[in-house]
Motif scaffolding. Structure first.
Motif, PDB file in Angstrom:
ATOM      1  N   PRO A 158       0.812  -1.228   0.000  1.00  0.00           N
ATOM      2  CA  PRO A 158       0.000   0.000   0.000  1.00  0.00           C
ATOM      3  C   PRO A 158       0.844   1.277   0.000  1.00  0.00           C
ATOM      4  CG  PRO A 158      -0.073  -1.092   2.136  1.00  0.00           C
ATOM      5  CD  PRO A 158       0.574  -2.050   1.202  1.00  0.00           C
ATOM      6  N   VAL A 159       2.075   1.163   0.508  1.00  0.00           N
ATOM      7  CA  VAL A 159       3.019   2.286   0.478  1.00  0.00           C
ATOM      8  C   VAL A 159       4.294   1.779  -0.189  1.00  0.00           C
ATOM      9  CG1 VAL A 159       4.370   3.925   1.842  1.00  0.00           C
ATOM     10  CG2 VAL A 159       2.070   3.285   2.586  1.00  0.00           C
ATOM     11  N   PRO A 160       4.808   2.473  -1.194  1.00  0.00           N
ATOM     12  CA  PRO A 160       5.999   1.994  -1.916  1.00  0.00           C
ATOM     13  C   PRO A 160       7.279   2.163  -1.094  1.00  0.00           C
ATOM     14  CG  PRO A 160       5.339   4.133  -2.767  1.00  0.00           C
ATOM     15  CD  PRO A 160       4.271   3.728  -1.780  1.00  0.00           C
ATOM     16  N   PHE A 161       7.462   1.281  -0.117  1.00  0.00           N
ATOM     17  CA  PHE A 161       8.632   1.353   0.754  1.00  0.00           C
ATOM     18  C   PHE A 161       9.811   0.658   0.084  1.00  0.00           C
ATOM     19  CE2 PHE A 161      11.443  -0.311   4.011  1.00  0.00           C
ATOM     20  CZ  PHE A 161      11.635   0.790   4.823  1.00  0.00           C
ATOM     21  N   SER A 162      10.943   1.338   0.013  1.00  0.00           N
ATOM     22  CA  SER A 162      12.137   0.792  -0.630  1.00  0.00           C
ATOM     23  C   SER A 162      13.149   0.359   0.424  1.00  0.00           C
ATOM     24  CB  SER A 162      12.772   1.836  -1.556  1.00  0.00           C
ATOM     25  OG  SER A 162      14.047   1.399  -1.987  1.00  0.00           O
ATOM     26  N   HIS A 163      13.365  -0.949   0.536  1.00  0.00           N
ATOM     27  CA  HIS A 163      14.427  -1.435   1.416  1.00  0.00           C
ATOM     28  C   HIS A 163      15.797  -1.051   0.866  1.00  0.00           C
ATOM     29  CE1 HIS A 163      11.332  -3.795   3.454  1.00  0.00           C
ATOM     30  NE2 HIS A 163      12.222  -4.109   4.379  1.00  0.00           N
ATOM     31  N   ALA A 164      15.904  -0.986  -0.462  1.00  0.00           N
ATOM     32  CA  ALA A 164      17.186  -0.600  -1.059  1.00  0.00           C
ATOM     33  C   ALA A 164      17.596   0.802  -0.607  1.00  0.00           C
ATOM     34  CB  ALA A 164      17.091  -0.662  -2.582  1.00  0.00           C
ATOM     35  N   LEU A 165      16.629   1.693  -0.476  1.00  0.00           N
ATOM     36  CA  LEU A 165      16.918   3.054  -0.020  1.00  0.00           C
ATOM     37  C   LEU A 165      17.171   3.085   1.484  1.00  0.00           C
ATOM     38  CD1 LEU A 165      17.045   6.142  -0.299  1.00  0.00           C
ATOM     39  CD2 LEU A 165      14.536   6.167  -0.076  1.00  0.00           C
ATOM     40  N   HIS A 166      16.254   2.527   2.257  1.00  0.00           N
ATOM     41  CA  HIS A 166      16.331   2.664   3.712  1.00  0.00           C
ATOM     42  C   HIS A 166      17.418   1.782   4.328  1.00  0.00           C
ATOM     43  CE1 HIS A 166      12.355   4.361   2.820  1.00  0.00           C
ATOM     44  NE2 HIS A 166      12.431   4.991   3.975  1.00  0.00           N
ATOM     45  N   ALA A 167      17.412   0.486   3.997  1.00  0.00           N
ATOM     46  CA  ALA A 167      18.392  -0.428   4.592  1.00  0.00           C
ATOM     47  C   ALA A 167      19.722  -0.399   3.851  1.00  0.00           C
ATOM     48  CB  ALA A 167      17.838  -1.851   4.599  1.00  0.00           C
ATOM     49  N   GLY A 168      19.666  -0.104   2.551  1.00  0.00           N
ATOM     50  CA  GLY A 168      20.886  -0.103   1.758  1.00  0.00           C
ATOM     51  C   GLY A 168      21.589   1.240   1.737  1.00  0.00           C
ATOM     52  N   GLU A 169      21.004   2.194   1.030  1.00  0.00           N
ATOM     53  CA  GLU A 169      21.650   3.498   0.853  1.00  0.00           C
ATOM     54  C   GLU A 169      21.767   4.273   2.161  1.00  0.00           C
ATOM     55  OE1 GLU A 169      20.856   7.609  -1.708  1.00  0.00           O
ATOM     56  OE2 GLU A 169      19.947   5.712  -2.354  1.00  0.00           O
ATOM     57  N   LEU A 170      20.712   4.282   2.969  1.00  0.00           N
ATOM     58  CA  LEU A 170      20.734   5.037   4.224  1.00  0.00           C
ATOM     59  C   LEU A 170      21.321   4.235   5.381  1.00  0.00           C
ATOM     60  CD1 LEU A 170      17.232   6.769   3.996  1.00  0.00           C
ATOM     61  CD2 LEU A 170      19.475   7.714   3.384  1.00  0.00           C
ATOM     62  N   GLY A 171      21.387   2.917   5.230  1.00  0.00           N
ATOM     63  CA  GLY A 171      22.035   2.080   6.238  1.00  0.00           C
ATOM     64  C   GLY A 171      21.243   1.879   7.517  1.00  0.00           C
ATOM     65  N   LEU A 172      19.919   1.985   7.460  1.00  0.00           N
ATOM     66  CA  LEU A 172      19.121   1.739   8.664  1.00  0.00           C
ATOM     67  C   LEU A 172      19.261   0.280   9.093  1.00  0.00           C
ATOM     68  CD1 LEU A 172      15.754   3.638   8.044  1.00  0.00           C
ATOM     69  CD2 LEU A 172      17.645   4.295   9.535  1.00  0.00           C
ATOM     70  N   ASP A 173      19.460   0.062  10.370  1.00  0.00           N
ATOM     71  CA  ASP A 173      19.546  -1.292  10.911  1.00  0.00           C
ATOM     72  C   ASP A 173      18.169  -1.950  10.847  1.00  0.00           C
ATOM     73  OD1 ASP A 173      19.459  -3.397  13.154  1.00  0.00           O
ATOM     74  OD2 ASP A 173      21.591  -2.872  13.085  1.00  0.00           O
ATOM     75  N   CYS A 174      18.146  -3.235  10.521  1.00  0.00           N
ATOM     76  CA  CYS A 174      16.875  -3.968  10.423  1.00  0.00           C
ATOM     77  C   CYS A 174      16.049  -3.829  11.698  1.00  0.00           C
ATOM     78  CB  CYS A 174      17.132  -5.454  10.156  1.00  0.00           C
ATOM     79  SG  CYS A 174      18.142  -5.801   8.695  1.00  0.00           S
ATOM     80  N   ARG A 175      16.743  -3.785  12.838  1.00  0.00           N
ATOM     81  CA  ARG A 175      16.054  -3.781  14.127  1.00  0.00           C
ATOM     82  C   ARG A 175      15.389  -2.449  14.447  1.00  0.00           C
ATOM     83  NH1 ARG A 175      21.406  -6.257  16.800  1.00  0.00           N
ATOM     84  NH2 ARG A 175      22.180  -4.651  15.365  1.00  0.00           N
ATOM     85  N   TYR A 176      15.713  -1.408  13.690  1.00  0.00           N
ATOM     86  CA  TYR A 176      15.057  -0.126  13.937  1.00  0.00           C
ATOM     87  C   TYR A 176      13.563  -0.219  13.617  1.00  0.00           C
ATOM     88  CZ  TYR A 176      13.845   4.796  13.793  1.00  0.00           C
ATOM     89  OH  TYR A 176      13.238   6.007  14.030  1.00  0.00           O
ATOM     90  N   CYS A 177      13.250  -0.941  12.551  1.00  0.00           N
ATOM     91  CA  CYS A 177      11.843  -1.110  12.166  1.00  0.00           C
ATOM     92  C   CYS A 177      11.254  -2.405  12.721  1.00  0.00           C
ATOM     93  CB  CYS A 177      11.704  -1.099  10.647  1.00  0.00           C
ATOM     94  SG  CYS A 177      12.150   0.473   9.867  1.00  0.00           S
ATOM     95  N   HIS A 178      12.023  -3.482  12.642  1.00  0.00           N
ATOM     96  CA  HIS A 178      11.543  -4.788  13.116  1.00  0.00           C
ATOM     97  C   HIS A 178      12.025  -4.969  14.555  1.00  0.00           C
ATOM     98  CE1 HIS A 178      10.251  -5.634   9.031  1.00  0.00           C
ATOM     99  NE2 HIS A 178      11.445  -5.257   8.606  1.00  0.00           N
ATOM    100  N   THR A 179      11.323  -4.318  15.450  1.00  0.00           N
ATOM    101  CA  THR A 179      11.826  -4.112  16.812  1.00  0.00           C
ATOM    102  C   THR A 179      11.836  -5.365  17.677  1.00  0.00           C
ATOM    103  OG1 THR A 179       9.589  -3.448  17.466  1.00  0.00           O
ATOM    104  CG2 THR A 179      11.103  -1.698  16.803  1.00  0.00           C
ATOM    105  N   THR A 180      11.051  -6.368  17.347  1.00  0.00           N
ATOM    106  CA  THR A 180      10.937  -7.532  18.232  1.00  0.00           C
ATOM    107  C   THR A 180      11.744  -8.733  17.755  1.00  0.00           C
ATOM    108  OG1 THR A 180       8.981  -8.373  17.069  1.00  0.00           O
ATOM    109  CG2 THR A 180       8.603  -6.826  18.880  1.00  0.00           C
ATOM    110  N   VAL A 181      12.537  -8.560  16.714  1.00  0.00           N
ATOM    111  CA  VAL A 181      13.192  -9.714  16.101  1.00  0.00           C
ATOM    112  C   VAL A 181      14.145 -10.432  17.054  1.00  0.00           C
ATOM    113  CG1 VAL A 181      15.155  -8.425  15.151  1.00  0.00           C
ATOM    114  CG2 VAL A 181      14.315 -10.472  13.967  1.00  0.00           C
ATOM    115  N   GLU A 182      14.701  -9.720  18.035  1.00  0.00           N
ATOM    116  CA  GLU A 182      15.612 -10.341  18.999  1.00  0.00           C
ATOM    117  C   GLU A 182      14.900 -10.825  20.257  1.00  0.00           C
ATOM    118  OE1 GLU A 182      19.856  -8.185  18.576  1.00  0.00           O
ATOM    119  OE2 GLU A 182      18.242  -6.849  19.224  1.00  0.00           O
ATOM    120  N   LYS A 183      13.613 -10.498  20.382  1.00  0.00           N
ATOM    121  CA  LYS A 183      12.917 -10.783  21.635  1.00  0.00           C
ATOM    122  C   LYS A 183      11.708 -11.693  21.480  1.00  0.00           C
ATOM    123  CE  LYS A 183      12.478  -6.344  21.998  1.00  0.00           C
ATOM    124  NZ  LYS A 183      12.102  -4.975  22.441  1.00  0.00           N
TER     125      LYS A 183
END
Length: 253
Positions: free
Chosen positions: A85-110
């Protein structure tokens, strides 16, 4: 009473009642003898019976094969990339900007599930960055109304399969092992089969899939060589006491 055969007609007489003895060759004579306008079955039916038998045998097998192939995860899931529904680009956010996966997927370690990010997480940045972008209209609407964005799940395991993200991430299994290089994906797609056999391959031989804990979300990390990867994997397996189960009850609970 006795049975007498008419020679060329192929008709038997039982008493005074003619009884046809039907064969492929005698059908025309029988039809003429009985005064029938045409036989019930065409002459080619006898010759075609082996073909009909083959069809009855192979068609169900063919349909079963098609159904099996169509239901195979490798057929229907690899490359699956639904429109979001929203054109979210992982290539931009996780790749080019370098956002850590855990910033958005907050419970992945817990927790067992890697949480889908809330709208508030999106607005932490987009309250200031591109706040009026038409692409983010649904994000702003969700933030104002409190209604979640209806994201479409990409990696969707069957309900009878249990998978715990935290159990894997906390023992050296990176996101990239199951999700591939999402930091290069403009739109996320499923790159692995996620089949039971594929999972068991890793459970039986986990060393090639383990990495240092501080490199879990560094999707570009690689050991210097296969030998080094094997050494790192063996060390991490001993250190973390990794004994992957291959019992059915591990995933089918």
């Amino acid at each position: 009473m006795r049975l007498r055969l008419f020679g060329p007609t192929g008709v038997a007489v039982f008493g005074k009642v003619p009884i046809p003895v039907v064969t492929s060759r005698s059908i025309p004579a029988v039809v003429q003898q009985l005064g029938m306008s045409k036989p019930y079955l065409p002459l080619w039916f006898d010759r075609a019976r082996p073909l009909f038998g083959a069809i009855l045998l192979f068609v169900p097998l063919y349909l079963l094969g098609v159904a099996w192939f169509a239901a195979d995860p490798q057929t229907i899931d690899i490359g699956y990339s639904p429109t979001q529904p929203v054109p979210f680009s992982h290539a931009l956010h996780a790749g080019e900007l370098g956002l850590d996966c855990r910033y958005c997927h907050t419970t992945v370690e817990k927790a067992a599930h890697a949480a889908i990010p809330s709208t508030e997480i999106c607005m932490n940045c987009h309250d200031r960055i591109a706040p009026n972008s038409p692409k983010l209209a649904l994000v702003r609407e969700s933030y104002a109304t409190g209604q979640p964005i209806p994201w479409v799940r990409v990696h969707d395991l069957p309900d009878f399969v249990y998978f715990d993200h935290s159990a894997h991430v906390n023992r050296g299994v990176s996101c990239v092992e199951c999700h591939d290089r999402v930091d290069r994906m403009e739109r996320v797609y499923q790159a692995r089969t996620l089949r039971m056999g594929w999972c068991l391959e890793c459970h039986r031989n986990p060393e090639p899939h383990l990495r240092p804990q501080d490199q879990i979300t560094n999707l570009a990390w690689q050991a210097g060589s296969p030998e080094e990867q094997q050494r790192i994997g063996e060390e991490l397996r001993r250190k973390n006491n990794i004994q992957p189960s291959t019992s059915c009850s591990t995933c089918h609970r």
